[in-house]
Design a protein around this motif. Structure first.
Motif, PDB file in Angstrom:
ATOM      1  N   ASP A 120       0.564  -1.273  -0.129  1.00  0.00           N
ATOM      2  CA  ASP A 120      -0.122   0.010   0.069  1.00  0.00           C
ATOM      3  C   ASP A 120       0.768   1.232   0.281  1.00  0.00           C
ATOM      4  OD1 ASP A 120      -3.026  -1.149   1.975  1.00  0.00           O
ATOM      5  OD2 ASP A 120      -2.491  -0.958  -0.072  1.00  0.00           O
ATOM      6  N   LEU A 121       1.742   1.377   0.884  1.00  0.00           N
ATOM      7  CA  LEU A 121       2.372   2.433   1.307  1.00  0.00           C
ATOM      8  C   LEU A 121       3.559   2.870  -0.020  1.00  0.00           C
ATOM      9  CD1 LEU A 121       2.534   4.323   3.454  1.00  0.00           C
ATOM     10  CD2 LEU A 121       4.343   3.355   4.420  1.00  0.00           C
ATOM     11  N   THR A 122       3.883   1.596  -0.528  1.00  0.00           N
ATOM     12  CA  THR A 122       4.961   1.950  -1.801  1.00  0.00           C
ATOM     13  C   THR A 122       4.041   2.588  -2.728  1.00  0.00           C
ATOM     14  OG1 THR A 122       6.067  -0.183  -0.780  1.00  0.00           O
ATOM     15  CG2 THR A 122       6.887   0.795  -3.036  1.00  0.00           C
ATOM     16  N   ALA A 123       3.241   1.793  -3.125  1.00  0.00           N
ATOM     17  CA  ALA A 123       2.156   2.157  -4.278  1.00  0.00           C
ATOM     18  C   ALA A 123       1.699   3.666  -4.188  1.00  0.00           C
ATOM     19  CB  ALA A 123       0.689   1.434  -4.332  1.00  0.00           C
ATOM     20  N   PHE A 124       1.523   3.919  -2.718  1.00  0.00           N
ATOM     21  CA  PHE A 124       1.110   5.568  -2.383  1.00  0.00           C
ATOM     22  C   PHE A 124       2.202   6.403  -3.019  1.00  0.00           C
ATOM     23  CE2 PHE A 124      -1.484   8.599  -0.941  1.00  0.00           C
ATOM     24  CZ  PHE A 124      -0.610   9.483  -0.321  1.00  0.00           C
ATOM     25  N   ARG A 125       3.496   6.073  -2.331  1.00  0.00           N
ATOM     26  CA  ARG A 125       4.614   6.698  -2.448  1.00  0.00           C
ATOM     27  C   ARG A 125       5.285   7.142  -3.835  1.00  0.00           C
ATOM     28  NH1 ARG A 125      10.100   5.659  -1.927  1.00  0.00           N
ATOM     29  NH2 ARG A 125       9.506   3.447  -1.542  1.00  0.00           N
ATOM     30  N   LEU A 126       4.870   5.663  -4.750  1.00  0.00           N
ATOM     31  CA  LEU A 126       5.619   5.920  -6.011  1.00  0.00           C
ATOM     32  C   LEU A 126       4.632   6.345  -7.163  1.00  0.00           C
ATOM     33  CD1 LEU A 126       7.986   2.788  -6.135  1.00  0.00           C
ATOM     34  CD2 LEU A 126       8.499   5.188  -5.869  1.00  0.00           C
ATOM     35  N   ILE A 127       3.426   6.088  -6.715  1.00  0.00           N
ATOM     36  CA  ILE A 127       2.251   6.293  -7.803  1.00  0.00           C
ATOM     37  C   ILE A 127       1.420   7.435  -7.553  1.00  0.00           C
ATOM     38  CG2 ILE A 127       0.207   5.286  -9.144  1.00  0.00           C
ATOM     39  CD1 ILE A 127       2.774   3.976  -9.517  1.00  0.00           C
ATOM     40  N   THR A 128       0.578   7.416  -6.489  1.00  0.00           N
ATOM     41  CA  THR A 128      -0.380   8.374  -6.155  1.00  0.00           C
ATOM     42  C   THR A 128       0.530   9.812  -5.891  1.00  0.00           C
ATOM     43  OG1 THR A 128      -1.208   6.529  -4.747  1.00  0.00           O
ATOM     44  CG2 THR A 128      -2.345   8.801  -4.899  1.00  0.00           C
ATOM     45  N   LEU A 129       1.422   9.988  -5.058  1.00  0.00           N
ATOM     46  CA  LEU A 129       2.107  11.014  -4.421  1.00  0.00           C
ATOM     47  C   LEU A 129       2.795  11.718  -5.653  1.00  0.00           C
ATOM     48  CD1 LEU A 129       2.045  11.912  -1.834  1.00  0.00           C
ATOM     49  CD2 LEU A 129       4.276  11.141  -1.417  1.00  0.00           C
ATOM     50  N   PRO A 130       3.114  11.351  -6.653  1.00  0.00           N
ATOM     51  CA  PRO A 130       3.838  12.141  -7.835  1.00  0.00           C
ATOM     52  C   PRO A 130       2.632  12.645  -8.630  1.00  0.00           C
ATOM     53  CG  PRO A 130       5.069  10.147  -7.702  1.00  0.00           C
ATOM     54  CD  PRO A 130       3.779   9.983  -6.793  1.00  0.00           C
ATOM     55  N   LEU A 131       1.749  11.610  -8.842  1.00  0.00           N
ATOM     56  CA  LEU A 131       0.410  12.337  -9.679  1.00  0.00           C
ATOM     57  C   LEU A 131      -0.326  13.411  -8.952  1.00  0.00           C
ATOM     58  CD1 LEU A 131      -1.111   8.960 -10.666  1.00  0.00           C
ATOM     59  CD2 LEU A 131      -0.069  10.751 -12.197  1.00  0.00           C
ATOM     60  N   LEU A 132      -0.273  13.556  -7.488  1.00  0.00           N
ATOM     61  CA  LEU A 132      -0.956  14.664  -6.694  1.00  0.00           C
ATOM     62  C   LEU A 132      -0.074  15.877  -6.634  1.00  0.00           C
ATOM     63  CD1 LEU A 132      -2.108  13.122  -3.571  1.00  0.00           C
ATOM     64  CD2 LEU A 132      -3.621  13.854  -5.231  1.00  0.00           C
ATOM     65  N   GLY A 133       1.255  15.752  -7.265  1.00  0.00           N
ATOM     66  CA  GLY A 133       2.171  16.775  -7.229  1.00  0.00           C
ATOM     67  C   GLY A 133       1.518  18.180  -7.212  1.00  0.00           C
ATOM     68  N   PRO A 134       0.805  18.488  -8.753  1.00  0.00           N
ATOM     69  CA  PRO A 134       0.229  19.912  -8.686  1.00  0.00           C
ATOM     70  C   PRO A 134      -0.645  20.303  -7.350  1.00  0.00           C
ATOM     71  CG  PRO A 134       0.072  18.559 -10.703  1.00  0.00           C
ATOM     72  CD  PRO A 134       0.634  17.734  -9.648  1.00  0.00           C
ATOM     73  N   ALA A 135      -1.498  19.272  -7.140  1.00  0.00           N
ATOM     74  CA  ALA A 135      -2.393  19.639  -6.077  1.00  0.00           C
ATOM     75  C   ALA A 135      -1.959  19.737  -4.713  1.00  0.00           C
ATOM     76  CB  ALA A 135      -3.505  18.227  -5.983  1.00  0.00           C
ATOM     77  N   LEU A 136      -0.566  19.025  -4.617  1.00  0.00           N
ATOM     78  CA  LEU A 136       0.137  19.246  -3.231  1.00  0.00           C
ATOM     79  C   LEU A 136       0.660  20.858  -3.366  1.00  0.00           C
ATOM     80  CD1 LEU A 136       1.987  15.740  -2.724  1.00  0.00           C
ATOM     81  CD2 LEU A 136       0.225  16.772  -1.489  1.00  0.00           C
ATOM     82  N   VAL A 137       1.145  21.189  -4.543  1.00  0.00           N
ATOM     83  CA  VAL A 137       1.523  22.593  -4.575  1.00  0.00           C
ATOM     84  C   VAL A 137       0.585  23.389  -4.467  1.00  0.00           C
ATOM     85  CG1 VAL A 137       2.709  24.072  -6.007  1.00  0.00           C
ATOM     86  CG2 VAL A 137       3.649  21.836  -6.094  1.00  0.00           C
ATOM     87  N   SER A 138      -0.722  23.259  -4.966  1.00  0.00           N
ATOM     88  CA  SER A 138      -1.779  24.039  -4.732  1.00  0.00           C
ATOM     89  C   SER A 138      -2.020  24.181  -3.381  1.00  0.00           C
ATOM     90  CB  SER A 138      -2.976  23.492  -5.425  1.00  0.00           C
ATOM     91  OG  SER A 138      -2.649  23.595  -7.062  1.00  0.00           O
ATOM     92  N   SER A 139      -2.279  23.153  -2.773  1.00  0.00           N
ATOM     93  CA  SER A 139      -2.694  23.103  -1.310  1.00  0.00           C
ATOM     94  C   SER A 139      -1.537  23.984  -0.327  1.00  0.00           C
ATOM     95  CB  SER A 139      -2.806  21.522  -0.776  1.00  0.00           C
ATOM     96  OG  SER A 139      -2.678  21.500   0.584  1.00  0.00           O
ATOM     97  N   PHE A 140      -0.305  23.732  -0.631  1.00  0.00           N
ATOM     98  CA  PHE A 140       0.668  24.513  -0.052  1.00  0.00           C
ATOM     99  C   PHE A 140       0.429  26.065  -0.440  1.00  0.00           C
ATOM    100  CE2 PHE A 140       4.705  25.084   2.217  1.00  0.00           C
ATOM    101  CZ  PHE A 140       5.104  26.223   1.544  1.00  0.00           C
ATOM    102  N   LEU A 141       0.436  26.275  -1.599  1.00  0.00           N
ATOM    103  CA  LEU A 141      -0.021  27.883  -1.980  1.00  0.00           C
ATOM    104  C   LEU A 141      -0.969  28.501  -1.211  1.00  0.00           C
ATOM    105  CD1 LEU A 141       1.324  27.933  -5.695  1.00  0.00           C
ATOM    106  CD2 LEU A 141       2.478  28.857  -3.683  1.00  0.00           C
ATOM    107  N   ILE A 142      -2.192  27.693  -1.079  1.00  0.00           N
ATOM    108  CA  ILE A 142      -3.385  28.123  -0.510  1.00  0.00           C
ATOM    109  C   ILE A 142      -3.118  28.270   0.909  1.00  0.00           C
ATOM    110  CG2 ILE A 142      -5.677  27.583  -0.067  1.00  0.00           C
ATOM    111  CD1 ILE A 142      -6.190  26.850  -2.815  1.00  0.00           C
ATOM    112  N   SER A 143      -2.715  27.319   1.636  1.00  0.00           N
ATOM    113  CA  SER A 143      -2.365  27.499   2.746  1.00  0.00           C
ATOM    114  C   SER A 143      -1.498  28.612   3.170  1.00  0.00           C
ATOM    115  CB  SER A 143      -1.908  26.084   3.460  1.00  0.00           C
ATOM    116  OG  SER A 143      -2.934  25.043   2.965  1.00  0.00           O
ATOM    117  N   PHE A 144      -0.407  28.778   2.349  1.00  0.00           N
ATOM    118  CA  PHE A 144       0.515  29.817   2.477  1.00  0.00           C
ATOM    119  C   PHE A 144      -0.107  30.976   2.693  1.00  0.00           C
ATOM    120  CE2 PHE A 144       4.946  31.029   2.651  1.00  0.00           C
ATOM    121  CZ  PHE A 144       5.146  32.434   2.179  1.00  0.00           C
ATOM    122  N   VAL A 145      -0.749  31.474   1.657  1.00  0.00           N
ATOM    123  CA  VAL A 145      -1.533  32.491   1.562  1.00  0.00           C
ATOM    124  C   VAL A 145      -2.619  33.069   2.517  1.00  0.00           C
ATOM    125  CG1 VAL A 145      -3.100  33.951  -0.143  1.00  0.00           C
ATOM    126  CG2 VAL A 145      -1.163  32.853  -1.112  1.00  0.00           C
TER     127      VAL A 145
END
Lengths: 298, 291, 387
Positions: free
Chosen positions: B175-200
């Motif tokens: 589970d964790l590996t799949a998450f780390r190698l597949i899901t997380l990179p796909l979430l990249g832009p969303a993670l950045v968005s989340s960071f930016l919105i929270s930052f602002v």
């Protein structure tokens, strides 16, 4: 979906919500509970005072004769209501323009509309204070065109209900445009074409088909601005006068005094008001975060 | 596609343009006065100067407040994104008990008025005999940014094509590996968005910071408010303000550009479609709209 | 460990009944405050070189040290300090009024120095927010007026180093206000000038003014009934205000200068400044008497910059700085060694008796002093503001 036989039970990823939930519990629920306790006198910020359950502060706020804070509460509600209505009305044509007129570049234009919204809120309020000030840009313009004498000024321009309302309006219109736009976008345009095919004029089509269908978005937009505005206190700090401070300012002021119990009554009243508003209007907000994965929603 | 008549279109267009002018006017005013060689922000203008900017940058109090706010915002954004990710992953589980209650609780900070929350936190601090501190400010900001993080991450998680994840699992990944190698990179832009919105959200936050930040260590918004009434500091504050505005606008543009670039990379050049990309932007904006 | 708000109740016993007015001592204590957590003078502390050196000061607008970015009026005080240590190491948190300042300090006791006025001194001490100065570290200490010094002492310890003193009254436009109306505090209640008046946002000050108007026996110790009366009086006055001002330089002065307001609660500096610029202004001598005040420096109990703080205060109280204070702001200075004849505006020196600090406690003015029921007054003031 059952697990294959023979695998031992592992905690589902559902448990991952626990740490965030704990965070919220500590930092939202606990403060709210404390506010509630303070409001009924069960706790005090002055150690050594006898604490006893007392509804006195609530009593005087809700029922007391001429209670100034209750009056301020209703004043704030009125301001919030008027601002929300005007903002929603002003936002609708913007959303309509984006969805029906600016077809190609609508999302880019929407982003442009929202861009100021992403800059500092305080700076925008400050900018208005500078503009509306007695020697500010607007006064200068009024003098230049002769609306006021050369050293006169427009008294209701700053430190007034007008200035507070204007700035609130300015701040919220872009944001209110969003849900209306969303709803207009999702509308099945074939319905509109059908209406036209049946001979309805554009105006009739709008009033009898488009607008009613867009109502959920309109209400969502209205709620968007209504709820935060009830607790607004920053704008009056910058552009409000003594008579236009909002309910949030009273709360803020009380926590600069020692009477936290009375301040908590006000803070609690605000929370309860917002919760009630949410319960009434919540159904219009389409937060469908509950659906199972692999759904077909947006 | 049904459209309004020509007159209607023109009227609406004019309305939109006028409104854009109205929206941008105060910002333009700020920019103009940032370069005005006068201690009061009044017309007529008294000459062009950039010395307010140099004054601002050599003003220790101001730069400290900026750095302080940026640090708090960065820390809060990271924590909020991590917690938001956890919550989002948890919410995708189809076996979540008390789901409505969980969602309602997690979204609660959106509804609680900031002033009430701020005073509640002050009471909480006093009850546990803790002085005002920047840590308290960070925690307060995390809790108000959390719903935004979830609102960005959860829909993205749900629209991810699960087949890739399944493929990974079929190939034996845990589970964790799949998450780390597949899901997380796909979430990249969303993670950045989340960071930016929270930052602002954190950077511009006034209510909580004004109550929880120690008096001699204001965050930038708190300092801004105090300085707005001090004639000596107002020009510098305006100068810095214009920089902040310029930066935020640039950030929005970069975010949008970055999003398109990321999509192109994910989807492949041939399949990148302006219209679809616009719709994905829409998805993001509409999530905000729907919330 | 007792927290900062812990001792709020103990101060109720502390100055029970004893008040000022006339005489050498301004504050007579009937018993000592429950002083907590104040380090003894001479306790072992790191030498100056090891101190962080970043001063956090709670100060009134306009009093920032010369040589800092924020000082915009040419104040000389503090230049000795900033010449040595630079102006960037000082950060100011602004005082809007004494009530709020006390709350701020109580809520986060992180200041090295504070500059409130003497009426709240007992609270600062009883809440453990301050520690006594080491007067040996202040070179100009010996030049300070003994009458004012005694006012800043509690239990014989020098908690406040007095610096500035003066009056509070109504500033008004002589060309726009009838002289017949400007005879007393009731001018602020005169409907003829509606929307052209601005009182200060200070709770205790406004209640004192209402108390003077209503003729209370002791404006600093009103009974609950009197508080209610004063509150009603202030509620009556509120609609006549354009706004309550919080910031002298940012709000009150610009509004007065531009004619938005014609009557304002003010200290004498604004009067001197406008008169200097040729405006036809008056600084009222109310029949009920002006208010007077004394302010000075307090040393934070948790300060890590013990020696720097003393240096800073010294740079304010020395002769040169004190003389500049009188010249620039027409406030009284605590330093007796200044040559009063070198002050430019001798007419003002005479009319405001700037050469005689004891003037602040003479019979025809009311020195603002500690109020036992400030909590009730605070709440009542909030009701005035909200109504």
């Amino acid at each position: 979906m059952s697990k294959p036989a023979g695998r031992r039970w592992r905690p589902g990823r559902g448990y991952l919500v626990l740490p965030p939930l704990l965070f919220v519990a500590l930092l939202i629920f606990a403060p709210i509970i404390y506010i509630a306790l303070f409001s009924v006198g069960l706790r005090s910020n002055i150690p050594g005072t006898q604490v006893a359950f007392s509804l006195d502060n609530w009593d005087s706020f809700l029922l007391g004769e001429n209670n100034p804070f209750r009056a301020r509460f209703f004043y704030s509600m009125r301001v919030a209501l008027i601002v929300s209505v005007v903002t929603t009305i002003a936002a609708y044509p913007l959303a309509y323009f984006l969805s029906f007129v600016a077809r190609q570049r609508r999302y880019t234009l929407l982003l442009l509309l929202l861009a100021p919204f992403f800059t500092s809120y305080l700076l925008r309020v400050l900018a208005w204070q500078i503009m509306l000030n007695d020697e500010g840009v607007v006064t200068w313009a009024a003098r230049a065109v002769g609306l006021v004498p050369d050293d006169g000024n427009i008294s209701w321009l700053i430190y007034s209900t007008f200035s507070v309302s204007l700035v609130l309006f300015y701040t919220w219109v872009p944001f209110v445009t969003l849900p209306i736009f969303a709803v207009l976008e999702n509308m099945d345009h074939r319905l509109l074409e059908a209406a036209q095919d049946l001979g309805a004029s554009r105006w009739t089509t709008f009033w009898r088909v488009t607008f009613p269908l867009s109502l959920p978005g309109v209400i969502a937009g209205f709620v968007f601005v209504m709820i935060p505005t009830t607790g607004e206190f920053i704008t009056p700090l910058f552009v409000g006068g003594a008579d236009n401070q909002l309910f949030g300012n009273s709360i803020q002021a009380f926590f600069g005094t020692t009477n936290w119990n009375l301040g908590s009554v006000l803070a609690m009243a605000l929370i309860i008001t917002v919760v009630i508003l949410m319960l009434i209007f919540g159904r219009f907000l389409n937060t469908d975060l509950r659906a199972a994965p692999r759904g077909d929603e947006t | 596609m049904r459209t309004g008549g020509a007159v209607g279109k023109v009227l609406l267009s004019i309305y939109f343009v006028l409104f854009m002018v109205f929206l941008l006017a105060p910002l333009v005013v700020l920019v103009v006065f940032a370069f005005d060689d006068s201690t009061t922000a009044t017309l007529p203008l008294e000459g062009w100067t950039t010395h307010w900017f140099s004054e601002a940058f050599t003003n220790g109090q101001l730069t400290n407040a900026l750095v302080r706010s940026a640090t708090i915002a960065a820390v809060a954004a990271v924590i909020a994104t991590v917690l938001g990710l956890m919550a989002s992953v948890g919410l995708t589980s189809d076996r979540l008990r008390l789901r409505s209650l969980t969602v309602a609780s997690l979204m609660l900070p959106l509804v609680v008025p900031y002033i009430s929350l701020a005073v509640g936190l002050v009471i909480l601090l006093q009850a546990i005999a803790v002085q005002t501190s920047l840590t308290a400010v960070v925690l307060g900001h995390v809790v108000i940014a959390l719903p935004f993080a979830i609102l960005v991450l959860l829909p993205r998680l749900r629209t991810l094509d699960p087949s890739m994840n399944e493929a990974a699992r079929d190939l034996g990944a845990g589970d964790l590996t799949a998450f780390r190698l597949i899901t997380l990179p796909l979430l990249g832009p969303a993670l950045v968005s989340s960071f930016l919105i929270s930052f602002v959200t954190s950077f511009d936050e006034f209510a909580i910071a004004s109550f929880l930040a120690p008096s001699g260590q204001p965050t930038y918004p708190v300092f801004l408010y105090a300085s707005s009434r001090t004639p000596a500091l107002l020009p510098q504050v305006i100068a810095i303000g214009t920089l902040v505005i310029a930066l935020s606008m640039a950030l929005v543009l970069v975010a949008e550009g970055g999003r398109r670039w990321a999509e192109k990379r994910l989807v492949g050049d041939q399949e990148f479609d302006d219209e679809v990309s616009e719709e994905n932007l829409a998805e993001g904006l509409v999530i905000l709209g729907d919330s | 460990m007792n927290g900062p708000i812990e001792n709020a109740l103990s101060r109720r016993n502390f100055l029970g009944g004893a008040v000022m007015l006339g005489g050498a001592t301004i504050l007579t204590g009937c018993g000592s405050p429950a002083v907590q957590d104040t380090p003894e003078a001479g306790a072992s502390r790191p030498p100056m070189e090891q101190e962080p050196g970043e001063l956090s000061i709670m100060e009134w607008g306009g009093y920032e040290a010369g040589g800092t970015k924020a000082q915009a009026y040419g104040l000389v005080a503090g230049t000795d300090y900033t010449d040595k240590y630079g102006g960037n190491s000082i950060s100011y948190t602004y005082i809007n009024n004494d009530d709020q300042a006390l709350q701020k300090a109580t809520a986060s006791n992180t200041f090295d120095l504070m500059h409130p006025c003497v009426e709240d001194l007992p609270d600062y001490v009883s809440r453990g927010l301050v520690q006594p100065f080491d007067t040996e570290l202040l070179a100009s200490f010996g030049e300070l007026n003994p009458f004012l010094l005694e006012a800043g002492q509690i239990d014989g310890k020098q908690y406040m180093i007095p610096w500035d003193w003066g009056y509070g009254s109504l500033l008004y436009r002589k060309d726009l206000v009838d002289e017949a109306d400007a005879t007393g505090w009731e001018l602020a209640w005169n409907e003829k000038y509606a929307d052209k008046i601005s009182l200060w946002g200070g709770a205790s000050t406004n209640f004192e003014i209402a108390g003077l108007l209503l003729g209370f026996a002791n404006i600093d110790d009103p009974s609950p009934d009197e508080i209610e009366q004063a509150k009603q009086k202030l509620i009556d006055q509120k609609p006549l205000n354009k706004f309550y001002w919080d910031n002298e330089y940012g709000q009150m002065r610009p509004a007065f200068r531009s004619g938005t307001i014609d009557i304002a609660y003010s200290w004498q500096a604004a009067y001197a400044s406008f008169a200097d610029k040729g405006m036809d202004v008056g600084y009222m001598e109310p029949s009920q008497g002006r208010l007077s005040w004394l302010c000075g420096f307090l040393l934070g109990s948790t300060t890590e910059n013990y020696y720097h703080a003393h240096d800073y205060v010294e740079s304010f109280i020395n002769r040169k700085a004190s003389e500049d204070l009188v010249n620039l702001y027409s406030y009284g200075a605590a330093n007796t060694a200044i040559d009063i004849n070198r002050i430019e505006n001798q007419a003002l020196v005479d009319s405001l008796k700037l050469d005689d600090p004891a003037a602040i406690s003479s019979d025809d003015v009311h020195l603002q002093t500690w109020m036992p029921n400030s909590a009730a007054i605070d709440t009542a003031w909030q009701e005035v503001v909200a109504s």
